[in-house]
Design a protein around this motif. Structure first.
Motif, short mmCIF file in Angstrom:
data_model
loop_
_atom_site.label_atom_id
_atom_site.label_comp_id
_atom_site.label_asym_id
_atom_site.label_seq_id
_atom_site.Cartn_x
_atom_site.Cartn_y
_atom_site.Cartn_z
N MET A 474 -30.50 -72.24 43.72
CA MET A 474 -29.81 -73.39 43.13
C MET A 474 -30.39 -74.69 43.66
SD MET A 474 -25.77 -72.43 42.98
CE MET A 474 -25.13 -71.17 41.88
N ILE A 475 -30.48 -75.69 42.81
CA ILE A 475 -30.98 -77.01 43.19
C ILE A 475 -29.78 -77.91 43.45
CG2 ILE A 475 -32.39 -78.97 42.47
CD1 ILE A 475 -33.91 -76.95 40.68
N VAL A 476 -29.72 -78.46 44.65
CA VAL A 476 -28.55 -79.20 45.10
C VAL A 476 -28.98 -80.49 45.79
CG1 VAL A 476 -27.21 -77.09 45.39
CG2 VAL A 476 -28.55 -77.97 47.32
N THR A 477 -28.01 -81.32 46.05
CA THR A 477 -28.20 -82.47 46.94
C THR A 477 -27.25 -82.30 48.12
OG1 THR A 477 -26.58 -83.79 45.71
CG2 THR A 477 -28.91 -84.04 45.12
N HIS A 478 -27.62 -82.88 49.21
CA HIS A 478 -26.74 -82.85 50.38
C HIS A 478 -26.83 -84.19 51.08
CE1 HIS A 478 -29.45 -82.84 53.90
NE2 HIS A 478 -30.33 -82.35 53.05
N GLY A 488 -32.80 -80.60 47.08
CA GLY A 488 -33.51 -79.44 47.62
C GLY A 488 -33.05 -78.17 46.95
N VAL A 489 -33.66 -77.06 47.37
CA VAL A 489 -33.31 -75.75 46.82
C VAL A 489 -32.84 -74.85 47.95
CG1 VAL A 489 -35.72 -75.02 46.98
CG2 VAL A 489 -34.16 -73.76 45.49
N ILE A 490 -31.77 -74.10 47.69
CA ILE A 490 -31.19 -73.22 48.70
C ILE A 490 -32.08 -71.99 48.88
CG2 ILE A 490 -29.21 -71.76 49.27
CD1 ILE A 490 -27.48 -73.73 47.69
N ILE A 491 -32.39 -71.66 50.13
CA ILE A 491 -33.19 -70.47 50.41
C ILE A 491 -32.43 -69.45 51.26
CG2 ILE A 491 -35.38 -71.70 50.23
CD1 ILE A 491 -35.50 -71.65 53.31
N GLY A 492 -31.19 -69.77 51.68
CA GLY A 492 -30.44 -68.82 52.48
C GLY A 492 -29.07 -69.36 52.83
N GLY A 569 -37.15 -74.17 35.41
CA GLY A 569 -36.73 -75.44 34.79
C GLY A 569 -35.32 -75.83 35.19
N THR A 570 -34.45 -74.83 35.39
CA THR A 570 -33.07 -75.09 35.83
C THR A 570 -32.81 -74.56 37.23
OG1 THR A 570 -32.37 -73.01 34.78
CG2 THR A 570 -32.17 -75.04 33.47
N HIS A 571 -33.62 -73.63 37.70
CA HIS A 571 -33.42 -73.02 39.01
C HIS A 571 -34.70 -72.30 39.43
CE1 HIS A 571 -32.68 -69.79 36.13
NE2 HIS A 571 -32.97 -68.94 37.08
#
Length: 601
Positions: A474-478, A488-492, A569-571
């Motif tokens: 998932m592409i998120v902001t923090h 960024g993208v969640i890796i764990g 494109g979305t994830h």
């Protein structure tokens, strides 16, 4: 209106002969029409394109083979043709072997999730590495450049493909970095074994700059050209002040010798030497405004660049010792001996010059450091000369290496697996009963303090439950108080109840570490925690309450390919290794991406 059909055969030959036109492009061009099939004959361009394909290998293989000589006899031409064909044959075999090896490496990674920087562990990659030292050296020198050029070509191919495999690209980059650094080790060894007279510091700094930036082409010719330009400007300034100065009577041979050799003493009397040095000081520290890097809270990749002579020459800011090397190199080209010295009681470096090195007199000698003050107040002069020693090329190499020093044990057991050391980290250190770790520099603390995440068990259970809101890919902001909002993208992730398996410690290190930094962006509440690769090329440890979904976008991070196969494109789609440890996350991420897309339309 004229069209490509109107071009003559000679013009088409010139176009197809350009370096950026590949043999594949020529084959495709031949398929357009019968006329082009006749003009663009494959055999005519085959040899030329293969020679263009491997420029690094061509440079290292045998320069004499490729030098044109119109007076060669038939026997010489025949031998040259054989050498060229042998060169092409080696290149083709290396290209084929590289592709097969890369598939094997990725298969091993998918099955074990072990990442290694020591590619010699994969003996199927380098069949030319033998026990015999001489044979090993010769084959590395001949074949390794082919691998470097081939990986460059593969990376270019990846950039042309909209759906290339990110993990395959990642490993090609890692192998490229390894090979280039391995070649630089040989180059450095040759350099350090040369006579003192030709061990030029700017050459050493260029080798180290290439080592620190393996993916960038750092050319020594470019560095020397920039230094030569400074020399010309200093001479122009000196000519305005004193057109009768003796330096303007020096021959081209003198300037050539000073450029290519270290000198034992100044070539001018005290008055003229002082005049040159004053002009040099005014130009470098006054007009060009070279200054040592005084910044502390800058991004890690910028810290790295400021230790590289190519960057410092362009931007006039950088590590103090690099600026001293630039000054020393320009002064030598002007017939001045100017040493870099160290005061061991304080481990401080200085620039030192005296009118004559043939005497023990220190009268009118200059010894100074530079700071960020405006010229001429940028000089910090040192009066006590008795405790100084001239730094040799070997010592300079140690200084530059220490600037980017890596703790090899920590590197092998940590950086190699990123967040995934939580799940599968069978490295040598782990087998020996040591803790596995990943470490990086945090922005929230000084550069010499290192945050380290430690694991105590081999696996952390990651069964999804309702309280886990986000998923890998998932592409998120923090955002929190210690960092700016970043995508960024969640890796764990790990659940709060698994926190006892995670420890965060802070270590003091004297030198910076050249790998992806870690920001601890969490107040450690009772919540799920996530590891995120951010667009500013960092890795962040973040609590769930600081994370929000954002508009999908490409995340420019050097570690993306370690964890994901592709971007939809979305994830991001996890590769087999990451999916193994988060088997249910891909479906959650894809479902969320589809629902968001439906909501938009």
């Amino acid at each position: 209106m004229a069209t490509i059909m109107c071009l003559s055969e000679e013009v088409i030959d010139m176009i197809l002969g350009c370096n950026n036109i590949s043999i594949e492009d020529i084959i495709n061009f031949r398929c357009v029409c019968k006329k082009f099939r006749h003009v663009a004959k494959y055999n005519k361009f085959q040899e030329k394109k293969f020679l263009q394909r491997w420029p690094t290998a061509r440079k290292h293989y045998n320069n004499k083979v490729f030098k044109k000589n119109e007076q060669k006899d038939s026997e010489g031409n025949e031998q040259e043709n054989k050498n060229v064909l042998n060169f092409i044959d080696i290149g083709i075999n290396c290209a084929r072997g590289l592709r097969k090896s890369m598939h094997k490496i990725i298969e091993i990674y998918y099955s074990t999730h072990i990442v290694t920087n020591n590619f010699l562990e994969y003996d199927f990659i380098f069949p030319f590495y033998e026990d015999d030292i001489v044979w090993d050296y010769i084959n590395k020198k001949v074949k390794a450049p082919f691998y470097i050029d081939e990986i460059k070509n593969l990376l270019t191919e990846f950039s042309r493909k909209p759906a290339y495999n990110l993990t395959e690209k990642y490993y090609n980059v890692q192998l490229f970095n390894y090979l280039r650094k391995d070649m630089l080790k040989m180059e450095l060894c040759i350099f350090l074994n040369q006579p003192d007279r030709v061990r030029l510091l700017e050459r050493l700094a260029t080798i180290k700059a290439q080592e620190f930036q393996p993916q960038k082409d750092v050319f020594y010719s470019s560095v020397t050209a920039l230094l030569d330009n400074i020399v010309l400007e200093v001479l122009n300034s000196l000519r305005e002040k004193d057109p009768d100065h003796s330096i303007f009577s020096a021959s081209a041979e003198n300037f050539s010798y000073w450029k290519n050799n270290n000198i034992d003493d100044n070539q001018w009397n005290e008055a003229e030497g002082t005049q040159i040095m004053d002009t040099l000081d005014e130009y470098i520290f006054g007009k060009l405004n070279f200054r040592p890097d005084q910044s502390r809270n800058i991004e890690w990749n910028m810290q790295l660049k400021r230790k590289c002579i190519d960057y410092v020459l362009e931007h006039k800011r950088g590590q103090e010792v690099i600026i001293y090397i630039i000054y020393h190199s320009v002064a030598r080209r002007l017939g001045l001996r100017c040493d870099i010295v160290m005061k061991y009681s304080h481990e401080s470096t200085y620039l030192f010059w005296k009118p004559s090195y043939a005497t023990n007199s220190l009268e009118n000698a200059k010894c100074f450091r530079i700071n960020s003050n405006k010229y001429p107040d940028c000089f910090i002069k040192e009066q006590n000369f008795t405790s100084f020693e001239v730094i040799t090329a070997n010592e300079i190499e140690n200084i530059l290496s220490n600037l980017i020093q890596l703790n090899e044990n920590l590197w092998e057991s940590s950086k190699l697996n990123g967040w995934d050391f939580y799940h599968c980290a069978w490295t040598t250190s782990y087998k020996q009963g040591k803790l596995n770790a990943w470490s990086g520099i945090s922005r929230s603390i000084p550069a010499h303090c290192i945050h380290v995440l430690l694991m105590e068990n081999y696996e952390i259970p990651n069964a999804r439950s309702k309280e886990v809101k986000f998923a890998v890919g998932m592409i998120v902001t923090h955002s929190d108080q210690s960092t700016d909002c970043s995508a960024g993208v969640i890796i764990g992730w790990h659940r709060y109840e698994d926190k006892y398996l995670v420890k965060i410690k802070k270590f003091n290190r004297r030198h910076d570490f050249n790998f992806l930094p870690l920001n601890i962006c969490s107040d450690f509440k009772e919540q799920t925690h996530y590891l995120i690769l951010t667009e500013n090329n960092e890795m962040c440890y973040v609590g769930e309450d600081a994370i929000t979904l954002t508009t999908p976008k490409w995340i420019e991070n050097s570690e993306i390919g370690r964890h994901f196969d592709k971007f939809e494109g979305t994830h991001y789609v996890p590769n087999k290794a990451l999916e193994k440890h988060y088997p249910h996350d891909a479906a959650v991420t894809a479902t969320k991406a589809i629902s968001d897309s439906d909501a938009i339309f």
